[in-house]
Design a protein around this motif. Structure first.
Motif, PDB file in Angstrom:
ATOM      1  N   GLY A  36      44.581  39.835  42.425  1.00  0.00           N
ATOM      2  CA  GLY A  36      44.994  40.448  43.676  1.00  0.00           C
ATOM      3  C   GLY A  36      45.027  41.961  43.663  1.00  0.00           C
ATOM      4  O   GLY A  36      45.284  42.593  44.690  1.00  0.00           O
ATOM      5  N   LEU A  37      44.780  42.562  42.502  1.00  0.00           N
ATOM      6  CA  LEU A  37      44.733  44.012  42.397  1.00  0.00           C
ATOM      7  C   LEU A  37      43.289  44.501  42.439  1.00  0.00           C
ATOM      8  O   LEU A  37      42.375  43.827  41.953  1.00  0.00           O
ATOM      9  CB  LEU A  37      45.381  44.492  41.098  1.00  0.00           C
ATOM     10  CG  LEU A  37      46.879  44.270  40.947  1.00  0.00           C
ATOM     11  CD1 LEU A  37      47.335  44.749  39.574  1.00  0.00           C
ATOM     12  CD2 LEU A  37      47.652  45.006  42.046  1.00  0.00           C
ATOM     13  N   LEU A  38      43.089  45.661  43.002  1.00  0.00           N
ATOM     14  CA  LEU A  38      41.799  46.324  42.980  1.00  0.00           C
ATOM     15  C   LEU A  38      41.878  47.475  41.985  1.00  0.00           C
ATOM     16  O   LEU A  38      42.859  48.226  41.971  1.00  0.00           O
ATOM     17  CB  LEU A  38      41.449  46.878  44.363  1.00  0.00           C
ATOM     18  CG  LEU A  38      41.381  45.876  45.515  1.00  0.00           C
ATOM     19  CD1 LEU A  38      41.105  46.598  46.824  1.00  0.00           C
ATOM     20  CD2 LEU A  38      40.316  44.817  45.255  1.00  0.00           C
ATOM     21  N   GLY A  98      38.627  46.714  51.843  1.00  0.00           N
ATOM     22  CA  GLY A  98      39.696  46.373  52.778  1.00  0.00           C
ATOM     23  C   GLY A  98      41.076  46.400  52.165  1.00  0.00           C
ATOM     24  O   GLY A  98      41.982  45.718  52.643  1.00  0.00           O
ATOM     25  N   GLY A  99      41.261  47.203  51.111  1.00  0.00           N
ATOM     26  CA  GLY A  99      42.526  47.198  50.385  1.00  0.00           C
ATOM     27  C   GLY A  99      43.459  48.334  50.732  1.00  0.00           C
ATOM     28  O   GLY A  99      43.105  49.267  51.468  1.00  0.00           O
ATOM     29  N   ASP A 100      44.664  48.258  50.195  1.00  0.00           N
ATOM     30  CA  ASP A 100      45.668  49.312  50.290  1.00  0.00           C
ATOM     31  C   ASP A 100      45.799  49.983  48.929  1.00  0.00           C
ATOM     32  O   ASP A 100      46.075  49.304  47.934  1.00  0.00           O
ATOM     33  CB  ASP A 100      47.032  48.740  50.686  1.00  0.00           C
ATOM     34  CG  ASP A 100      47.053  48.266  52.129  1.00  0.00           C
ATOM     35  OD1 ASP A 100      46.771  49.090  53.014  1.00  0.00           O
ATOM     36  OD2 ASP A 100      47.353  47.084  52.363  1.00  0.00           O
ATOM     37  N   ARG A 124      45.666  47.071  46.315  1.00  0.00           N
ATOM     38  CA  ARG A 124      45.946  45.651  46.547  1.00  0.00           C
ATOM     39  C   ARG A 124      45.112  45.142  47.713  1.00  0.00           C
ATOM     40  O   ARG A 124      44.876  45.868  48.683  1.00  0.00           O
ATOM     41  CB  ARG A 124      47.428  45.424  46.880  1.00  0.00           C
ATOM     42  CG  ARG A 124      48.411  45.714  45.762  1.00  0.00           C
ATOM     43  CD  ARG A 124      49.793  45.194  46.124  1.00  0.00           C
ATOM     44  NE  ARG A 124      50.798  45.516  45.112  1.00  0.00           N
ATOM     45  CZ  ARG A 124      51.600  46.568  45.159  1.00  0.00           C
ATOM     46  NH1 ARG A 124      51.512  47.398  46.192  1.00  0.00           N
ATOM     47  NH2 ARG A 124      52.473  46.797  44.199  1.00  0.00           N
ATOM     48  N   ALA A 125      44.700  43.895  47.629  1.00  0.00           N
ATOM     49  CA  ALA A 125      43.986  43.265  48.733  1.00  0.00           C
ATOM     50  C   ALA A 125      44.157  41.757  48.626  1.00  0.00           C
ATOM     51  O   ALA A 125      43.791  41.167  47.609  1.00  0.00           O
ATOM     52  CB  ALA A 125      42.512  43.630  48.713  1.00  0.00           C
ATOM     53  N   GLU A 126      44.740  41.152  49.646  1.00  0.00           N
ATOM     54  CA  GLU A 126      44.911  39.697  49.632  1.00  0.00           C
ATOM     55  C   GLU A 126      43.557  38.987  49.720  1.00  0.00           C
ATOM     56  O   GLU A 126      43.323  37.997  49.025  1.00  0.00           O
ATOM     57  CB  GLU A 126      45.811  39.266  50.796  1.00  0.00           C
ATOM     58  CG  GLU A 126      47.258  39.694  50.644  1.00  0.00           C
ATOM     59  CD  GLU A 126      48.133  39.128  51.746  1.00  0.00           C
ATOM     60  OE1 GLU A 126      47.635  38.264  52.517  1.00  0.00           O
ATOM     61  OE2 GLU A 126      49.294  39.533  51.841  1.00  0.00           O
ATOM     62  N   LYS A 127      42.691  39.497  50.576  1.00  0.00           N
ATOM     63  CA  LYS A 127      41.353  38.916  50.725  1.00  0.00           C
ATOM     64  C   LYS A 127      40.338  40.046  50.730  1.00  0.00           C
ATOM     65  O   LYS A 127      39.938  40.523  51.795  1.00  0.00           O
ATOM     66  CB  LYS A 127      41.260  38.097  52.016  1.00  0.00           C
ATOM     67  CG  LYS A 127      42.154  36.871  52.029  1.00  0.00           C
ATOM     68  CD  LYS A 127      41.985  36.081  53.322  1.00  0.00           C
ATOM     69  CE  LYS A 127      42.854  34.832  53.321  1.00  0.00           C
ATOM     70  NZ  LYS A 127      42.692  34.051  54.592  1.00  0.00           N
ATOM     71  N   PRO A 128      39.912  40.499  49.545  1.00  0.00           N
ATOM     72  CA  PRO A 128      38.956  41.610  49.481  1.00  0.00           C
ATOM     73  C   PRO A 128      37.671  41.294  50.244  1.00  0.00           C
ATOM     74  O   PRO A 128      37.173  40.164  50.208  1.00  0.00           O
ATOM     75  CB  PRO A 128      38.672  41.741  47.983  1.00  0.00           C
ATOM     76  CG  PRO A 128      39.841  41.090  47.308  1.00  0.00           C
ATOM     77  CD  PRO A 128      40.272  39.980  48.217  1.00  0.00           C
ATOM     78  N   ALA A 159      40.678  52.262  58.396  1.00  0.00           N
ATOM     79  CA  ALA A 159      39.568  51.506  58.975  1.00  0.00           C
ATOM     80  C   ALA A 159      39.239  50.291  58.122  1.00  0.00           C
ATOM     81  O   ALA A 159      38.998  49.195  58.638  1.00  0.00           O
ATOM     82  CB  ALA A 159      38.341  52.398  59.121  1.00  0.00           C
ATOM     83  N   GLY A 160      39.231  50.472  56.802  1.00  0.00           N
ATOM     84  CA  GLY A 160      38.935  49.348  55.915  1.00  0.00           C
ATOM     85  C   GLY A 160      39.950  48.245  56.042  1.00  0.00           C
ATOM     86  O   GLY A 160      39.610  47.050  56.031  1.00  0.00           O
ATOM     87  N   ARG A 161      41.221  48.634  56.178  1.00  0.00           N
ATOM     88  CA  ARG A 161      42.290  47.645  56.326  1.00  0.00           C
ATOM     89  C   ARG A 161      42.101  46.835  57.608  1.00  0.00           C
ATOM     90  O   ARG A 161      42.290  45.611  57.627  1.00  0.00           O
ATOM     91  CB  ARG A 161      43.636  48.364  56.330  1.00  0.00           C
ATOM     92  CG  ARG A 161      44.842  47.453  56.317  1.00  0.00           C
ATOM     93  CD  ARG A 161      46.123  48.260  56.466  1.00  0.00           C
ATOM     94  NE  ARG A 161      46.274  49.247  55.406  1.00  0.00           N
ATOM     95  CZ  ARG A 161      46.389  50.553  55.615  1.00  0.00           C
ATOM     96  NH1 ARG A 161      46.328  51.044  56.848  1.00  0.00           N
ATOM     97  NH2 ARG A 161      46.558  51.377  54.595  1.00  0.00           N
ATOM     98  N   THR A 162      41.742  47.519  58.687  1.00  0.00           N
ATOM     99  CA  THR A 162      41.512  46.823  59.957  1.00  0.00           C
ATOM    100  C   THR A 162      40.268  45.955  59.895  1.00  0.00           C
ATOM    101  O   THR A 162      40.254  44.810  60.366  1.00  0.00           O
ATOM    102  CB  THR A 162      41.373  47.847  61.094  1.00  0.00           C
ATOM    103  OG1 THR A 162      42.573  48.630  61.178  1.00  0.00           O
ATOM    104  CG2 THR A 162      41.144  47.157  62.429  1.00  0.00           C
TER     105      THR A 162
END
Length: 290
Positions: free
Chosen positions: A26-28, A65-67, A123-127, A175-178
């Motif tokens: 779950g980590l990037l 799409g991560g934070d 972090r990204a739940e669904k990269p 933008a990536g998160r959205t």
């Protein structure tokens, strides 16, 4: 061999390798190296270097799409001047602040050439991967293209302050998160639009039909003298760190309206081939170490 060929051959040996970043529980995790000869033209301030180095790794997190959680960097130089190091750290801190992350430190080392290695954990739940593009999807890009290429022309011409301003890009974390809930495939444009499209096409086993006009930055028109130069900076040069993505055609208008940054539709996902205005688009772009 060049950077891309080496990475392709190593990929099978790396069990956690992702696309723009590695994915581990779950980590990037991503890291980048930049240095004077290929990445920091004469006139680049240490503040800009800190911003750009850490920003490059933050962009990798955005592309999936991560934070971002935190960033560190290694700073190597022939001599240690406090004002230069402090300016570098200020740039690193400010780019992290711009995307609600934090710069937490790093290391110093002597080196014959100013060299920076930055690492970001996110972090990204669904990269979002590069492998989900489907024929019929819209092909999109955030922001504008050619800013970094234009900056190099300004550095060359002595317009140093303006060049540094152009060289400091904002990583597209928001933008990536959205887009993470909408994009079928995504990556950043660090190697240029053309190369990014070929990499996405290979990963998704598809093609792209790209059409003009492309969202090329207005500064490119100021520093180029003809259409060929404009095309080179906007399509092939790279280092702009915008997001190149595919979204279902039916969702494009909704996705575009939900972003705080511009999103241009530049084409359609096809079965095979990568074309621009009906002609083959060559797989060329920025290569580290050249």
């Amino acid at each position: 061999m060049d950077e891309r060929a080496a990475l392709d051959r190593l990929a099978d040996r790396l069990s956690h390798a992702g696309d723009d970043a590695a994915v581990v529980d779950g980590l990037l995790l991503t890291t980048d190296m930049l240095h004077d000869r290929t990445d920091f033209p004469e006139g680049t301030t240490r503040y800009t270097a800190g911003w750009r180095a850490v920003g490059a790794s933050l962009s990798d997190v955005a592309a999936m799409g991560g934070d971002p959680v935190a960033a560190v960097a290694v700073y190597g130089a022939p001599t240690f001047e406090y004002d230069e190091i402090a300016a570098f750290v200020d740039g690193a801190c400010d780019v992290c602040d711009a995307v609600d992350s934090q710069y937490v430190g790093g290391d110093l080392d002597g080196h014959e050439e100013f060299t920076v290695s930055s690492t970001v954990v996110g972090r990204a739940e669904k990269p979002v991967l590069r492998s989900g593009a489907t024929p019929g999807d819209a092909v999109c890009v955030t922001g504008t293209l050619g800013r970094s290429g234009a900056a190099l022309r300004l550095f060359r011409d002595g317009d140093i302050e303006r060049a540094n301003n152009l060289f400091r890009f904002e990583p597209r974390i928001e933008a990536g998160r959205t887009l993470a809930g909408e994009a079928t495939a995504m990556m950043d444009s660090s190697d240029g639009l053309a190369r990014s499209l070929h990499q996405l096409a290979e990963a998704s086993d598809c093609g792209f039909a790209i059409e003009s006009p492309l969202p090329i930055d207005e500064v490119v028109d100021e520093v180029t003298s003809d259409a060929a130069e404009r095309r080179e900076l906007g399509v092939f040069f790279g280092e702009d760190f915008e997001l190149v993505c595919t979204v279902p055609e039916s969702r494009f208008d909704t996705v575009r309206s939900s972003l705080s940054v511009s999103l241009a539709r530049i084409g359609t996902v096809t079965e095979s081939g990568v074309t621009l205005d009906g002609s083959p688009l060559s797989d060329s772009g920025y290569t580290h170490g050249k």
